[in-house]
Write a protein that holds these residues in place. Structure first.
Motif, PDB file in Angstrom:
ATOM      1  N   LYS A  32    -104.477  11.594  -8.571  1.00 18.88           N
ATOM      2  CA  LYS A  32    -105.453  10.518  -8.693  1.00 18.88           C
ATOM      3  C   LYS A  32    -105.779  10.251 -10.167  1.00 18.88           C
ATOM      4  CE  LYS A  32    -105.904  10.351  -4.204  1.00 18.88           C
ATOM      5  NZ  LYS A  32    -105.290   9.231  -3.430  1.00 18.88           N
ATOM      6  N   PRO A  33    -106.324   9.087 -10.474  1.00 20.99           N
ATOM      7  CA  PRO A  33    -106.737   8.808 -11.859  1.00 20.99           C
ATOM      8  C   PRO A  33    -107.779   9.809 -12.328  1.00 20.99           C
ATOM      9  CG  PRO A  33    -106.717   6.784 -10.561  1.00 20.99           C
ATOM     10  CD  PRO A  33    -106.539   7.915  -9.589  1.00 20.99           C
ATOM     11  N   LEU A  34    -107.649  10.247 -13.572  1.00 21.24           N
ATOM     12  CA  LEU A  34    -108.600  11.180 -14.168  1.00 21.24           C
ATOM     13  C   LEU A  34    -109.014  10.655 -15.534  1.00 21.24           C
ATOM     14  CD1 LEU A  34    -108.228  15.079 -14.335  1.00 21.24           C
ATOM     15  CD2 LEU A  34    -109.282  13.760 -16.155  1.00 21.24           C
ATOM     16  N   ILE A  35    -110.310  10.477 -15.716  1.00 23.96           N
ATOM     17  CA  ILE A  35    -110.850  10.050 -17.004  1.00 23.96           C
ATOM     18  C   ILE A  35    -111.521  11.252 -17.661  1.00 23.96           C
ATOM     19  CG2 ILE A  35    -112.469   8.528 -18.196  1.00 23.96           C
ATOM     20  CD1 ILE A  35    -112.087   6.495 -15.966  1.00 23.96           C
ATOM     21  N   ALA A  36    -111.083  11.593 -18.863  1.00 22.24           N
ATOM     22  CA  ALA A  36    -111.627  12.738 -19.585  1.00 22.24           C
ATOM     23  C   ALA A  36    -112.585  12.261 -20.664  1.00 22.24           C
ATOM     24  CB  ALA A  36    -110.501  13.551 -20.209  1.00 22.24           C
ATOM     25  N   VAL A  37    -113.753  12.894 -20.714  1.00 26.73           N
ATOM     26  CA  VAL A  37    -114.768  12.574 -21.721  1.00 26.73           C
ATOM     27  C   VAL A  37    -115.030  13.856 -22.522  1.00 26.73           C
ATOM     28  CG1 VAL A  37    -117.054  11.596 -22.143  1.00 26.73           C
ATOM     29  CG2 VAL A  37    -115.778  10.935 -20.079  1.00 26.73           C
ATOM     30  N   PRO A  38    -114.263  14.099 -23.593  1.00 29.02           N
ATOM     31  CA  PRO A  38    -114.427  15.353 -24.333  1.00 29.02           C
ATOM     32  C   PRO A  38    -115.740  15.400 -25.100  1.00 29.02           C
ATOM     33  CG  PRO A  38    -112.908  13.897 -25.479  1.00 29.02           C
ATOM     34  CD  PRO A  38    -113.208  13.247 -24.154  1.00 29.02           C
ATOM     35  N   THR A  39    -116.385  16.556 -25.065  1.00 30.22           N
ATOM     36  CA  THR A  39    -117.654  16.732 -25.775  1.00 30.22           C
ATOM     37  C   THR A  39    -117.546  17.747 -26.901  1.00 30.22           C
ATOM     38  OG1 THR A  39    -118.355  18.434 -24.205  1.00 30.22           O
ATOM     39  CG2 THR A  39    -118.982  16.158 -23.712  1.00 30.22           C
ATOM     40  N   THR A  40    -116.364  18.343 -27.063  1.00 29.70           N
ATOM     41  CA  THR A  40    -116.107  19.222 -28.197  1.00 29.70           C
ATOM     42  C   THR A  40    -114.965  18.634 -29.005  1.00 29.70           C
ATOM     43  OG1 THR A  40    -114.522  20.583 -26.965  1.00 29.70           O
ATOM     44  CG2 THR A  40    -116.840  21.277 -26.943  1.00 29.70           C
ATOM     45  N   ALA A  41    -114.884  19.030 -30.263  1.00 33.41           N
ATOM     46  CA  ALA A  41    -113.821  18.529 -31.134  1.00 33.41           C
ATOM     47  C   ALA A  41    -112.824  19.648 -31.345  1.00 33.41           C
ATOM     48  CB  ALA A  41    -114.408  18.056 -32.460  1.00 33.41           C
ATOM     49  N   GLY A  42    -112.035  19.929 -30.301  1.00 35.66           N
ATOM     50  CA  GLY A  42    -111.164  21.076 -30.412  1.00 35.66           C
ATOM     51  C   GLY A  42    -109.927  21.054 -29.558  1.00 35.66           C
ATOM     52  N   THR A  43    -110.070  21.081 -28.239  1.00 31.58           N
ATOM     53  CA  THR A  43    -108.924  21.395 -27.383  1.00 31.58           C
ATOM     54  C   THR A  43    -107.879  20.286 -27.348  1.00 31.58           C
ATOM     55  OG1 THR A  43    -109.876  20.464 -25.366  1.00 31.58           O
ATOM     56  CG2 THR A  43    -110.458  22.735 -25.916  1.00 31.58           C
ATOM     57  N   GLY A  44    -108.293  19.029 -27.483  1.00 29.86           N
ATOM     58  CA  GLY A  44    -107.348  17.920 -27.326  1.00 29.86           C
ATOM     59  C   GLY A  44    -106.880  17.763 -25.896  1.00 29.86           C
ATOM     60  N   SER A  45    -107.599  18.383 -24.942  1.00 27.31           N
ATOM     61  CA  SER A  45    -107.142  18.376 -23.558  1.00 27.31           C
ATOM     62  C   SER A  45    -107.099  16.973 -22.971  1.00 27.31           C
ATOM     63  CB  SER A  45    -108.058  19.271 -22.705  1.00 27.31           C
ATOM     64  OG  SER A  45    -107.568  19.411 -21.401  1.00 27.31           O
ATOM     65  N   GLU A  46    -107.855  16.052 -23.562  1.00 24.86           N
ATOM     66  CA  GLU A  46    -107.823  14.671 -23.082  1.00 24.86           C
ATOM     67  C   GLU A  46    -106.469  14.007 -23.332  1.00 24.86           C
ATOM     68  OE1 GLU A  46    -109.253  14.621 -27.322  1.00 24.86           O
ATOM     69  OE2 GLU A  46    -109.687  15.811 -25.525  1.00 24.86           O
ATOM     70  N   THR A  47    -105.613  14.627 -24.140  1.00 24.57           N
ATOM     71  CA  THR A  47    -104.312  14.033 -24.479  1.00 24.57           C
ATOM     72  C   THR A  47    -103.137  14.780 -23.858  1.00 24.57           C
ATOM     73  OG1 THR A  47    -103.910  15.368 -26.460  1.00 24.57           O
ATOM     74  CG2 THR A  47    -105.238  13.368 -26.724  1.00 24.57           C
ATOM     75  N   THR A  48    -103.373  15.920 -23.211  1.00 23.69           N
ATOM     76  CA  THR A  48    -102.254  16.769 -22.806  1.00 23.69           C
ATOM     77  C   THR A  48    -102.143  16.941 -21.297  1.00 23.69           C
ATOM     78  OG1 THR A  48    -103.416  18.911 -22.750  1.00 23.69           O
ATOM     79  CG2 THR A  48    -102.682  18.120 -24.911  1.00 23.69           C
ATOM     80  N   GLY A  49    -100.970  17.378 -20.882  1.00 26.00           N
ATOM     81  CA  GLY A  49    -100.717  17.699 -19.491  1.00 26.00           C
ATOM     82  C   GLY A  49    -100.742  19.199 -19.256  1.00 26.00           C
ATOM     83  N   VAL A  50    -101.713  19.868 -19.839  1.00 25.19           N
ATOM     84  CA  VAL A  50    -101.809  21.321 -19.762  1.00 25.19           C
ATOM     85  C   VAL A  50    -103.200  21.703 -19.265  1.00 25.19           C
ATOM     86  CG1 VAL A  50    -101.715  23.473 -21.082  1.00 25.19           C
ATOM     87  CG2 VAL A  50    -100.152  21.596 -21.644  1.00 25.19           C
ATOM     88  N   ALA A  51    -103.265  22.702 -18.395  1.00 24.00           N
ATOM     89  CA  ALA A  51    -104.537  23.251 -17.910  1.00 24.00           C
ATOM     90  C   ALA A  51    -104.450  24.767 -18.001  1.00 24.00           C
ATOM     91  CB  ALA A  51    -104.804  22.815 -16.471  1.00 24.00           C
ATOM     92  N   ILE A  52    -105.319  25.370 -18.817  1.00 25.15           N
ATOM     93  CA  ILE A  52    -105.253  26.795 -19.128  1.00 25.15           C
ATOM     94  C   ILE A  52    -106.364  27.548 -18.398  1.00 25.15           C
ATOM     95  CG2 ILE A  52    -105.371  28.503 -20.987  1.00 25.15           C
ATOM     96  CD1 ILE A  52    -102.866  26.773 -21.066  1.00 25.15           C
ATOM     97  N   PHE A  53    -106.030  28.755 -17.924  1.00 21.65           N
ATOM     98  CA  PHE A  53    -107.036  29.581 -17.264  1.00 21.65           C
ATOM     99  C   PHE A  53    -106.677  31.056 -17.438  1.00 21.65           C
ATOM    100  CE2 PHE A  53    -103.714  28.809 -14.179  1.00 21.65           C
ATOM    101  CZ  PHE A  53    -103.568  30.012 -13.498  1.00 21.65           C
ATOM    102  N   ASP A  54    -107.673  31.925 -17.208  1.00 19.74           N
ATOM    103  CA  ASP A  54    -107.456  33.372 -17.187  1.00 19.74           C
ATOM    104  C   ASP A  54    -106.958  33.762 -15.804  1.00 19.74           C
ATOM    105  OD1 ASP A  54    -108.297  34.307 -19.776  1.00 19.74           O
ATOM    106  OD2 ASP A  54    -110.356  33.842 -19.201  1.00 19.74           O
ATOM    107  N   TYR A  55    -105.797  34.402 -15.772  1.00 23.25           N
ATOM    108  CA  TYR A  55    -105.290  34.935 -14.506  1.00 23.25           C
ATOM    109  C   TYR A  55    -105.790  36.365 -14.390  1.00 23.25           C
ATOM    110  CZ  TYR A  55    -102.144  35.904 -10.623  1.00 23.25           C
ATOM    111  OH  TYR A  55    -101.635  36.241  -9.391  1.00 23.25           O
ATOM    112  N   GLU A  56    -106.834  36.526 -13.580  1.00 22.27           N
ATOM    113  CA  GLU A  56    -107.576  37.791 -13.547  1.00 22.27           C
ATOM    114  C   GLU A  56    -106.745  39.015 -13.158  1.00 22.27           C
ATOM    115  OE1 GLU A  56    -112.064  36.544 -12.441  1.00 22.27           O
ATOM    116  OE2 GLU A  56    -110.531  35.772 -11.070  1.00 22.27           O
TER     117      GLU A  56
END
Length: 451
Positions: free
Chosen positions: A163-187
């Motif tokens: 589905k469409p996803l609109i990203a509203v970044p509030t930090t000046a760091g990850t650049g996640s609004e531009t990438t196709g990557v989702a990072i997480f801790d695999y416990e």
């Protein structure tokens, strides 16, 4: 009034960037222009309700975290949705530095409400969580590890639509609004991993610089270090024409393709902005020019590393964050121990770039010069030491913890940190210099103390 990109950068892109594209034929660059659309300007968040109307959205999932849920960025987005009559539900249980468990909770929420669009309001943790929720809600029969990067997951390509996803970044760091990557801790492994697919790249990134004014000083610093390392790692990554083999099918082409003439443009530009504005942005939260510039630098670096990739700093950062013991991060209102992502990345940067410099000393020297070093009398063989010293000075000036030892690690932890780095082949293989387990051990040891 909504500002777009600056005229001088447009001229630069038109006169340098576009002709460069016309000269590039190599297959490894075939997918470089699958970028998110970015809209930039003060107050541009007010348009998000109209954007969702234009998309025909009838039932929208808005994701954020509990801290942001009461802050101006979230209020601006909700006001726009209400004003434009957009039906929505808020999920505010995003975990700062998400885990597989927190991803699964957000995925369950998304599956239970049949959303037709998603909005992420926050930093990389929120945007990445929202990407995952969107992906698995649209692939309800998929096992969680199906799309997770190998070797931890199965690394299956995403063939269906999301589905469409609109990203509203509030930090000046990850650049996640531009990438196709989702990072997480695999416990189960105490290590970070992620999902990498162009399919989950946001449809639109709303970059409103006023949102960065709510960042505490240490959040601004750690976010900025992520920008710095995104730019440095993508600029010094293994060149695109040395990456192999060519995938037999384009759907299997990796998101990260090595340094290349197109990504270089964005990475270098991001470094220049970081050099000029980062210290100002950290030291004065009301400096709108500096914080706005760092917000754009995050976008520029995101475009650069989103296609070139990152390498050792990020690969080594994942077990640093994943194995955290008791460290309490200043400026972060969370109840769990935390080594913020940007901090976990930058703590190894002096050692890493000292190590990688022999493979491309000119690039390391150029980066050092951009960041303020005088390289006129520097020999090529000293490139690594000069860039490492330049980075150490930046970290010292911004009061960064004195190495891994200061965030709770000892030499006894090095085997576990190395073990957590080995599965990060998706990024570590883009290091310009091949490395062994012994090399990784020495890099972690060299990062225990910085000053």
């Amino acid at each position: 009034m909504c500002t777009t990109i600056s005229l001088d950068l447009l001229v630069f892109v038109w006169t340098v960037f576009i002709p460069m594209i016309n000269r590039l034929i190599n297959y490894t660059l075939i997918s470089l222009f699958h970028y998110s659309n970015i809209r930039y300007g003060e107050g541009v968040s007010k348009e998000i309700g109209m954007d969702l109307q234009n998309l025909g959205a009838k039932n929208v999932c808005v994701m954020t975290d509990r801290n942001l849920s009461q802050l101006p960025p979230m209020k601006a987005v909700v006001e726009s949705l209400v004003k434009n009559g957009v039906k929505y539900k808020v999920y505010d249980n995003v975990r700062v530095e998400p885990t597989d468990s927190s991803f699964k909770d957000a995925i369950s929420f998304a599956k239970n409400h049949a959303f037709d669009a998603f909005v992420a309001v926050g930093g990389g943790s929120v945007i990445d969580t929202c990407k995952a929720a969107n992906l698995y809600a649209c692939h309800p029969d998929a096992d969680f590890l199906d799309f997770v990067n190998a070797p931890i997951g199965k690394g299956k390509p995403v063939s269906g639509a999301v589905k469409p996803l609109i990203a509203v970044p509030t930090t000046a760091g990850t650049g996640s609004e531009t990438t196709g990557v989702a990072i997480f801790d695999y416990e189960p492994l105490k290590a970070k991993t992620g999902i990498a697919s162009r399919a989950i790249r946001p449809t639109l990134g709303i970059v409103d610089p006023t949102h960065t004014l709510s960042m505490p000083e240490r959040v601004a610093a750690n976010s900025g270090f992520d920008v710095l390392c995104h730019a440095l790692e993508s600029y010094t990554a293994l060149p695109y024409d040395q990456r192999s083999p060519c995938p037999t099918n384009p759907i299997n082409r990796p998101a990260y393709q090595g340094s290349n003439p197109i990504s270089d443009v964005w990475s270098r530009h991001a470094l220049h902005v970081v050099a000029k504005y980062m210290k100002r942005a950290v030291r004065d939260p009301e400096d709108l020019e500096a914080r706005s510039s760092m917000h754009l630098a995050s976008v520029f670096a995101g475009i650069g590393f989103g296609n070139a990739g990152v390498h050792l700093c990020h690969g080594m950062s994942y077990p640093i964050a994943g194995n955290v013991k008791t460290h309490s991060a200043k400026g972060y209102n969370v109840e769990h121990p935390l080594v913020p992502h940007g901090l976990s990345v930058v703590l190894t940067s002096p050692a890493v770039f000292n190590f990688t410099a022999p493979m491309c000393p000119e690039r390391h020297l150029e980066a050092a010069e951009i960041l303020g070093a005088d390289i006129r009398q520097v020999k090529r063989e000293d490139a690594g030491a000069v860039l490492a010293d330049t980075l150490r000075q930046i970290l010292f000036d911004l009061h960064v913890e004195d190495g891994l030892g200061a965030v709770g690690y000892t030499k006894d932890d090095i085997p576990a940190l190395v073990k957590g780095t080995i599965p990060q082949e998706r990024v570590t293989k883009l290091s310009p210099r091949a490395h062994t387990v012994e090399d990784l051990s020495r890099l972690f040891e060299a990062s225990m103390k910085l000053y």
